[in-house]
Design an enzyme around this catalytic site. Structure first.
Site, PDB file in Angstrom:
ATOM      1  CG  HIS A 188      -2.128  -0.888   1.021  1.00 31.02           C
ATOM      2  ND1 HIS A 188      -2.465  -1.884   1.891  1.00 31.02           N
ATOM      3  CD2 HIS A 188      -3.046  -0.929   0.034  1.00 31.02           C
ATOM      4  CE1 HIS A 188      -3.555  -2.495   1.456  1.00 31.02           C
ATOM      5  NE2 HIS A 188      -3.916  -1.943   0.340  1.00 31.02           N
ATOM      6  CD  GLU A 433      -6.949 -17.822 -14.593  1.00 30.01           C
ATOM      7  OE1 GLU A 433      -6.297 -17.335 -13.654  1.00 30.01           O
ATOM      8  OE2 GLU A 433      -8.160 -18.096 -14.519  1.00 30.01           O
ATOM      9  CG  ASP A 457      -2.885 -18.454 -12.030  1.00 35.37           C
ATOM     10  OD1 ASP A 457      -2.040 -18.959 -11.268  1.00 35.37           O
ATOM     11  OD2 ASP A 457      -3.837 -17.770 -11.625  1.00 35.37           O
ATOM     12  CB  CYS A 504      -5.371  -9.525 -17.928  1.00 35.11           C
ATOM     13  SG  CYS A 504      -5.872 -11.197 -17.461  1.00 35.11           S
TER      14      CYS A 504
END
Length: 571
Positions: A188, A433, A457, A504
């Site tokens: 973060h 994937e 993946d 992606c």
């Protein structure tokens, strides 16, 4: 003297050092007498109330759409979680722990559960949880604030870590750079530093200074967040060199901005959509600054990161409607919850599995728990009344899984009509994937409007190598002959059916690799927002024919080292 770290927000910065003292987290390990337990429980209750009040005050000066606001709000929700509070109070009562020891043990347990998760982004949340526990211990011990008063000029801030709440209270007008001992690319702090445009190094052990010299406040510091070096008491030559680098970097970033509002077209006018992978609403609000054509992957499981219970249909519906409004007609691709037995999410009871990567993941979990899937599907269908949405399903391997999902979708539509709430039209897709998904794609195409290739993946399942194991990532990288072959097989299957194809995974974030992927025939690339302008500026420099030539050459290479060398020298 220079020390290295991980660049998470690029730039050059100069200033005086200011060191935030580590939280006062000393633990009292004595065993309480039984009569002391109620007082210690009350002490914990008071500390939590004080901490929440402090965080709530931080929210008052922030926009509700900002990263700071939402991350601080997540901390408040966690601290007010009834189940967590009950765990802490029970630990004090049953083990006769002090409040600080109970917090340390329970928060460490939660952090370790997050670290074990396969999703890197979620795993990085572990450090935030651990630091939040450390701050709560500080409050218990009577120390709630850092001393950041009397900053007289440009400052480079040094700390072990920063929580979102601490970041929100920083006097950013005086802070030129941030250096932390902890953290990674998806933490973060990294997100917030990039958003604020502050050069930052993480995982930088700034105590490693030669001899007996230690870093002190008010020392001259130069931060090279381009190459990842921190210079303490830099000499005139270093200062001159970094000043020139800073000017060049500022000029480069300024020049990239000219691509923000331009479509991504090659020299011969071939259009490629550049989309963003995002995990929260606040990231969507900044997509226009990155020149994104929309969202290629909205990771909805991030809603569960700190949730004590599953978000309701109404909560999800409002979230998707807000996203549609921010996108203003741009592409919006939602991925259904990608969760599994390896993710110990607070609001779900997930059974342990011997091999969770091969267990109930993604659509498998959703199909095993259709009541959870229906909540999300109904929210998305309702939101589609207000704008065009693409919905895709993760970990689909065979057409029978799709059949079951579409049966559930029809049930949701019937229920929404009966409830007089209605629904809109959706475009449907899957994430490729696994090799099985590639091989079974012909049977699934008639039910699909688009597909997206998830190379992270796909690499893991093709190579039978855990993508979270750093010992394996070098020997089994995403850029490999096998993965390029599977991507090309997918494209060759989908193109005759006129099905749009996106990618992606992180593979597309490299400009050189993106050029080869475009040459292979991909219609869309979806990457981190911070990579978009760089990709756009690079891909517009050559023709599609050039990229096709590069891709043909890359596909003919059969060795890893030769392929990586070729791709790195394409431009």
């Amino acid at each position: 003297m220079s020390i290295s770290g991980i660049v998470v927000s690029s730039g050059i910065a100069f200033g005086q050092s200011r060191i935030l003292k580590q939280h006062n987290s000393e633990l009292d390990y004595r065993v309480l007498a039984l009569e002391q337990v109620p007082a210690e429980q009350a002490k914990l209750t008071t500390a939590i109330a004080q901490f929440v009040t402090s965080l709530a005050i931080s929210l008052q000066s922030l926009s509700q759409d900002s990263e700071n606001y939402q991350l601080i709000e997540a901390d408040i929700l966690l601290l007010e979680d009834d189940e967590l509070i009950a765990q802490l109070q029970t630990s004090i009562a049953d083990q006769q722990f002090t409040a600080s020891v109970a917090v340390e043990r329970i928060f460490t347990q939660h952090a370790n559960q997050l670290r074990a998760m396969e999703d890197i982004y979620l795993a990085d949340r572990a450090q935030d949880i651990a630091c939040l526990g450390s701050r709560l211990i500080s409050v218990i011990n009577g120390n709630i604030k850092h001393d950041l008063q009397n900053l007289h000029g440009p400052t480079i801030l040094f700390a072990y870590d920063l929580t979102p709440a601490e970041f929100a209270t920083l006097p950013l007008d005086k802070i030129n750079g941030i250096v932390l001992k902890t953290g990674g690319l998806t933490s973060h702090t990294a997100i917030l530093a990039r958003s604020a445009g502050i050069p930052a190094l993480l995982s930088c052990d700034f105590d490693l200074i030669k001899g007996n010299e230690t870093l002190k406040d008010d020392q001259a510091v130069a931060l090279d967040a381009l190459s990842g070096n921190l210079h303490i008491n830099p000499d005139s030559d270093v200062l001159l060199q970094l000043t020139q680098l800073g000017k060049h970097d500022t000029l480069r970033k300024t020049q990239l901005l000219k691509y923000k509002d331009q479509p991504m077209v090659t020299k011969d006018s071939h259009r490629v959509a550049l989309l963003a992978n995002v995990g929260c609403l606040s990231e969507i609000g900044h997509l226009s600054d990155a020149g994104a054509d929309g969202i290629g992957l909205f990771r909805t499981e991030f809603m569960l990161m700190n949730a004590s219970e599953m978000p309701t249909e109404e909560v999800q519906y409002r979230l998707y409607c807000d996203a549609l409004q921010l996108l203003d007609g741009k592409i919006f691709t939602i991925r259904t919850l990608d969760i599994g037995a390896d993710k110990e999410l607070p609001c779900l009871s997930l059974p342990a599995e011997d091999n969770p990567a091969l267990g109930f993941r993604g659509a498998r979990y959703s199909l095993a728990h259709p009541e959870l899937l229906k909540i999300q599907l109904k929210a998305v269908l309702r939101a589609a009344n207000h704008g065009q949405i693409r919905l895709m399903f993760p970990m689909i391997n065979q057409v029978e899984e799709l059949d079951k999902i579409f049966d559930i979708i029809e049930e949701c539509k019937t229920e929404l009509v009966d409830e007089e709430r209605g629904y809109g039209d959706l475009s449907y897709g899957i994430v490729i994937e696994t090799p099985a998904a590639v091989l079974n794609l012909p049977s699934m195409l008639p039910r699909l409007d688009f597909i997206s290739i998830g190379t992270n993946d796909l690499t893991q399942y093709t190579m039978a190598a855990d993508r979270t194991n750093p010992a394996l990532t070098k020997a089994y990288p995403s850029l490999s002959p096998a993965i390029l072959t599977l991507i090309k097989m997918t494209i060759n299957t989908a193109k005759p059916a006129r099905i749009p194809i996106s990618l992606c995974g992180e593979l597309a974030s490299s400009p050189n690799m993106a050029a080869i992927l475009v040459g292979m025939g991909l219609d869309e690339l979806s990457v981190s927002p911070s990579s978009l302008l760089e990709l756009k500026s690079s891909l517009c420099n050559h023709t599609l024919a050039t990229y096709q030539k590069w891709s043909q050459q890359a596909l003919s290479i059969q060795r890893l080292d030769e392929l990586n060398d070729y791709v790195s020298h394409c431009y």
